[in-house]
Design a protein around this motif. Structure first.
Motif, PDB file in Angstrom:
ATOM      1  N   ARG A  51       0.813  -1.227   0.000  1.00  0.00           N
ATOM      2  CA  ARG A  51       0.000   0.000   0.000  1.00  0.00           C
ATOM      3  C   ARG A  51       0.843   1.272   0.000  1.00  0.00           C
ATOM      4  O   ARG A  51       0.563   2.238   0.704  1.00  0.00           O
ATOM      5  CB  ARG A  51      -0.962   0.003   1.193  1.00  0.00           C
ATOM      6  N   LEU A  52       1.901   1.245  -0.795  1.00  0.00           N
ATOM      7  CA  LEU A  52       2.785   2.400  -0.907  1.00  0.00           C
ATOM      8  C   LEU A  52       2.609   3.145  -2.230  1.00  0.00           C
ATOM      9  O   LEU A  52       3.334   4.100  -2.500  1.00  0.00           O
ATOM     10  CB  LEU A  52       4.251   1.948  -0.776  1.00  0.00           C
ATOM     11  N   ASN A  53       1.673   2.692  -3.051  1.00  0.00           N
ATOM     12  CA  ASN A  53       1.473   3.312  -4.368  1.00  0.00           C
ATOM     13  C   ASN A  53       0.366   4.359  -4.313  1.00  0.00           C
ATOM     14  O   ASN A  53      -0.549   4.379  -5.134  1.00  0.00           O
ATOM     15  CB  ASN A  53       1.167   2.250  -5.423  1.00  0.00           C
ATOM     16  N   VAL A  54       0.441   5.245  -3.332  1.00  0.00           N
ATOM     17  CA  VAL A  54      -0.544   6.313  -3.180  1.00  0.00           C
ATOM     18  C   VAL A  54      -0.346   7.345  -4.284  1.00  0.00           C
ATOM     19  O   VAL A  54       0.778   7.809  -4.518  1.00  0.00           O
ATOM     20  CB  VAL A  54      -0.412   6.992  -1.801  1.00  0.00           C
ATOM     21  N   LYS A  55      -1.437   7.721  -4.944  1.00  0.00           N
ATOM     22  CA  LYS A  55      -1.353   8.645  -6.084  1.00  0.00           C
ATOM     23  C   LYS A  55      -2.309   9.810  -5.854  1.00  0.00           C
ATOM     24  O   LYS A  55      -3.506   9.703  -6.096  1.00  0.00           O
ATOM     25  CB  LYS A  55      -1.707   7.917  -7.389  1.00  0.00           C
ATOM     26  N   GLU A  56      -1.765  10.929  -5.388  1.00  0.00           N
ATOM     27  CA  GLU A  56      -2.585  12.115  -5.144  1.00  0.00           C
ATOM     28  C   GLU A  56      -2.219  13.265  -6.064  1.00  0.00           C
ATOM     29  O   GLU A  56      -2.941  14.247  -6.149  1.00  0.00           O
ATOM     30  CB  GLU A  56      -2.432  12.551  -3.684  1.00  0.00           C
ATOM     31  N   SER A  57      -1.090  13.154  -6.734  1.00  0.00           N
ATOM     32  CA  SER A  57      -0.639  14.227  -7.629  1.00  0.00           C
ATOM     33  C   SER A  57       0.249  13.636  -8.710  1.00  0.00           C
ATOM     34  O   SER A  57       0.654  12.471  -8.649  1.00  0.00           O
ATOM     35  CB  SER A  57       0.146  15.286  -6.838  1.00  0.00           C
ATOM     36  N   TRP A  58       0.568  14.453  -9.713  1.00  0.00           N
ATOM     37  CA  TRP A  58       1.452  13.999 -10.769  1.00  0.00           C
ATOM     38  C   TRP A  58       2.856  13.738 -10.241  1.00  0.00           C
ATOM     39  O   TRP A  58       3.581  12.909 -10.775  1.00  0.00           O
ATOM     40  CB  TRP A  58       1.479  15.007 -11.912  1.00  0.00           C
ATOM     41  N   LYS A  59       3.245  14.419  -9.164  1.00  0.00           N
ATOM     42  CA  LYS A  59       4.554  14.140  -8.557  1.00  0.00           C
ATOM     43  C   LYS A  59       4.606  12.691  -8.080  1.00  0.00           C
ATOM     44  O   LYS A  59       5.633  12.016  -8.217  1.00  0.00           O
ATOM     45  CB  LYS A  59       4.828  15.084  -7.390  1.00  0.00           C
ATOM     46  N   ASP A  60       3.496  12.218  -7.520  1.00  0.00           N
ATOM     47  CA  ASP A  60       3.451  10.824  -7.077  1.00  0.00           C
ATOM     48  C   ASP A  60       3.614   9.871  -8.262  1.00  0.00           C
ATOM     49  O   ASP A  60       4.256   8.825  -8.137  1.00  0.00           O
ATOM     50  CB  ASP A  60       2.123  10.539  -6.369  1.00  0.00           C
ATOM     51  N   ILE A  61       3.036  10.241  -9.404  1.00  0.00           N
ATOM     52  CA  ILE A  61       3.157   9.394 -10.597  1.00  0.00           C
ATOM     53  C   ILE A  61       4.615   9.325 -11.039  1.00  0.00           C
ATOM     54  O   ILE A  61       5.132   8.254 -11.378  1.00  0.00           O
ATOM     55  CB  ILE A  61       2.275   9.920 -11.746  1.00  0.00           C
ATOM     56  N   TYR A  62       5.301  10.467 -11.012  1.00  0.00           N
ATOM     57  CA  TYR A  62       6.728  10.480 -11.361  1.00  0.00           C
ATOM     58  C   TYR A  62       7.526   9.606 -10.399  1.00  0.00           C
ATOM     59  O   TYR A  62       8.444   8.884 -10.802  1.00  0.00           O
ATOM     60  CB  TYR A  62       7.278  11.909 -11.335  1.00  0.00           C
ATOM     61  N   ASP A  63       7.188   9.675  -9.109  1.00  0.00           N
ATOM     62  CA  ASP A  63       7.925   8.897  -8.116  1.00  0.00           C
ATOM     63  C   ASP A  63       7.724   7.393  -8.313  1.00  0.00           C
ATOM     64  O   ASP A  63       8.627   6.594  -8.048  1.00  0.00           O
ATOM     65  CB  ASP A  63       7.467   9.280  -6.700  1.00  0.00           C
ATOM     66  N   LEU A  64       6.540   7.002  -8.777  1.00  0.00           N
ATOM     67  CA  LEU A  64       6.204   5.593  -8.900  1.00  0.00           C
ATOM     68  C   LEU A  64       6.522   5.005 -10.273  1.00  0.00           C
ATOM     69  O   LEU A  64       6.829   3.818 -10.396  1.00  0.00           O
ATOM     70  CB  LEU A  64       4.711   5.385  -8.618  1.00  0.00           C
ATOM     71  N   ALA A  65       6.459   5.821 -11.305  1.00  0.00           N
ATOM     72  CA  ALA A  65       6.549   5.315 -12.681  1.00  0.00           C
ATOM     73  C   ALA A  65       7.979   5.006 -13.108  1.00  0.00           C
ATOM     74  O   ALA A  65       8.955   5.545 -12.559  1.00  0.00           O
ATOM     75  CB  ALA A  65       5.937   6.321 -13.653  1.00  0.00           C
ATOM     76  N   ASP A  66       8.092   4.139 -14.091  1.00  0.00           N
ATOM     77  CA  ASP A  66       9.373   3.852 -14.730  1.00  0.00           C
ATOM     78  C   ASP A  66       9.861   5.135 -15.405  1.00  0.00           C
ATOM     79  O   ASP A  66       9.086   5.813 -16.092  1.00  0.00           O
ATOM     80  CB  ASP A  66       9.179   2.744 -15.778  1.00  0.00           C
ATOM     81  N   PRO A  67      11.136   5.521 -15.231  1.00  0.00           N
ATOM     82  CA  PRO A  67      11.654   6.743 -15.869  1.00  0.00           C
ATOM     83  C   PRO A  67      11.428   6.775 -17.373  1.00  0.00           C
ATOM     84  O   PRO A  67      11.310   7.852 -17.971  1.00  0.00           O
ATOM     85  CB  PRO A  67      13.140   6.710 -15.521  1.00  0.00           C
ATOM     86  N   GLY A  68      11.359   5.602 -18.006  1.00  0.00           N
ATOM     87  CA  GLY A  68      11.113   5.557 -19.443  1.00  0.00           C
ATOM     88  C   GLY A  68       9.735   6.054 -19.835  1.00  0.00           C
ATOM     89  O   GLY A  68       9.476   6.326 -21.007  1.00  0.00           O
ATOM     90  N   MET A  69       8.848   6.195 -18.847  1.00  0.00           N
ATOM     91  CA  MET A  69       7.493   6.694 -19.086  1.00  0.00           C
ATOM     92  C   MET A  69       7.369   8.197 -18.860  1.00  0.00           C
ATOM     93  O   MET A  69       6.302   8.772 -19.067  1.00  0.00           O
ATOM     94  CB  MET A  69       6.502   5.970 -18.166  1.00  0.00           C
ATOM     95  N   TYR A  70       8.447   8.842 -18.432  1.00  0.00           N
ATOM     96  CA  TYR A  70       8.366  10.258 -18.073  1.00  0.00           C
ATOM     97  C   TYR A  70       7.926  11.149 -19.236  1.00  0.00           C
ATOM     98  O   TYR A  70       7.219  12.142 -19.037  1.00  0.00           O
ATOM     99  CB  TYR A  70       9.713  10.746 -17.536  1.00  0.00           C
TER     100      TYR A  70
END
Length: 364
Positions: free
Chosen positions: A268-287
């Motif tokens: 339960r560490l994949n909390v997504k409340e902002s786009w910053k969270d998406i950057y923190d969680l996503a593969d850098p290749g998806m940036y």
């Protein structure tokens, strides 16, 4: 037979180098048709590569190119409008593919006056159309030609290859040796003590990796690899580690990225409340995709969505996904096909960027 289990730590595992990788470091001349662009990036036999035309005979250009590589043929790192134009014209030139990371290229040409064949090395410039096609580090947001030119001048191949390392099975030749040489001879025992001290928890995302210790690295906070004082050392999962500044030596396989994502979800560490969270969680290749999606103000995606079939079996994992609309973006072609069979519309990184308006419209 009652033998005691012994834990083997692969946190500093060195990936073996195959003969093809050694050849690629030197450069291999291939036909354009042998280069694959399934993900949008240039690939040769499963390796991330860049490609360029070695010959600079036209206009007696070889002398100028050896003096100033920026005047020579641009090298390509991804599919782009220039390559597509050549493809449509049927111009299948002989290219050299390489995974050399220092930006130095072997070039050749014939002096039109003396008919002498000349060879040498020079630093060529990256194709800006390639960077635009994958929106590398927000390249499409650069508004002026001077900004784009300066960006290309500062472009670092090692950093680029690291960004997309999970797209490919093999790391470029030399990365493993360089990575090992950064550390002191007693690094293995020191890093183990640090990880034990923090009970194998990533100190950035909080991930518990006690069951997957090889995925937990130890980071030098000040960047000095010889400074092994405990105040300078902190454990980070391999994903958080590679996202630190100036860490282009970190190579993370796609399977490891997927496992990190799965563990974050389970804990339960994949909390997504902002786009910053998406950057923190996503593969850098998806940036590059994430940046454009943010600009189009679409809803936040799920990161690492598992797609199941009618038997509740996981058949694919999508890097970015909108489950209610059954739309996603995938790195792996096989997983994209599997998800499509389950009724999903799946984009590759390349198509998500080139068709961003269509994608964004379907998500509203």
């Amino acid at each position: 037979m009652g033998a005691q289990n012994v834990e083997i730590d692969f946190s500093n595992e060195v990936v073996p180098i195959e003969p093809l990788d050694i050849q690629l470091n030197k450069g291999i001349e291939v036909s354009f048709e042998d280069i694959e662009f399934d993900t949008g990036l240039a690939s040769y036999q499963g390796r991330q590569v860049l490609l360029y035309i070695k010959d600079h005979s036209y206009g007696n250009k070889i002398h100028k190119v050896l003096e100033d590589g920026s005047l020579g043929n641009k090298y390509h790192v991804a599919d782009c409008t220039k390559l597509d134009e050549m493809r449509r014209k049927g111009r299948f030139d002989r290219y050299v593919v390489t995974n050399r990371l220092d930006g130095v290229f072997d070039v050749s040409g014939t002096d039109s006056y003396t008919n002498e064949h000349i060879e040498g090395e020079t630093k060529l410039a990256v194709c800006q159309l390639c960077l635009k096609g994958i929106n590398y580090t927000k390249f499409t947001s650069l508004s002026s030609q001077s900004e784009r030119k300066q960006f290309a001048k500062n472009f670092k191949l090692a950093e680029f290859f690291d960004t997309y390392s999970s797209f490919f099975k093999y790391m470029p030749t030399g990365v493993a040796e360089k990575r090992a040489s950064y550390y002191t001879h007693d690094w293995d025992s020191i890093s183990k003590k640090v990880r034990e001290k923090y009970e194998y928890h990533c100190q950035q995302c909080g991930l518990d990796l006690s069951a997957h210790k090889r995925l937990l690295h130890v980071h030098h906070i000040n960047g000095v690899k010889s400074d092994n004082s405990f105040k300078n050392l902190t454990p980070l999962c391999c994903d958080c580690h590679r996202k630190q500044p100036d860490h282009e030596h970190i190579f993370v396989k796609h399977e490891e990225t997927k496992l990190i994502t799965q563990l974050r979800s389970a804990q339960r560490l994949n909390v997504k409340e902002s786009w910053k969270d998406i950057y923190d969680l996503a593969d850098p290749g998806m940036y590059g995709v994430v940046d454009l999606l943010e600009q189009y103000h679409v809803s936040l995606p799920e990161v690492g969505e598992e797609v199941q079939n009618s038997k509740d079996e996981v058949v694919a994992e999508l890097e970015l996904a909108w489950p209610l609309k059954k739309i996603g973006v995938a790195i792996n072609k096989t997983e994209a096909i599997a998800a499509t069979r389950e009724g999903w519309k799946v984009y590759s990184m390349r198509h998500a960027i080139s068709q961003i308006e269509q994608l964004a419209s379907s998500l509203r």
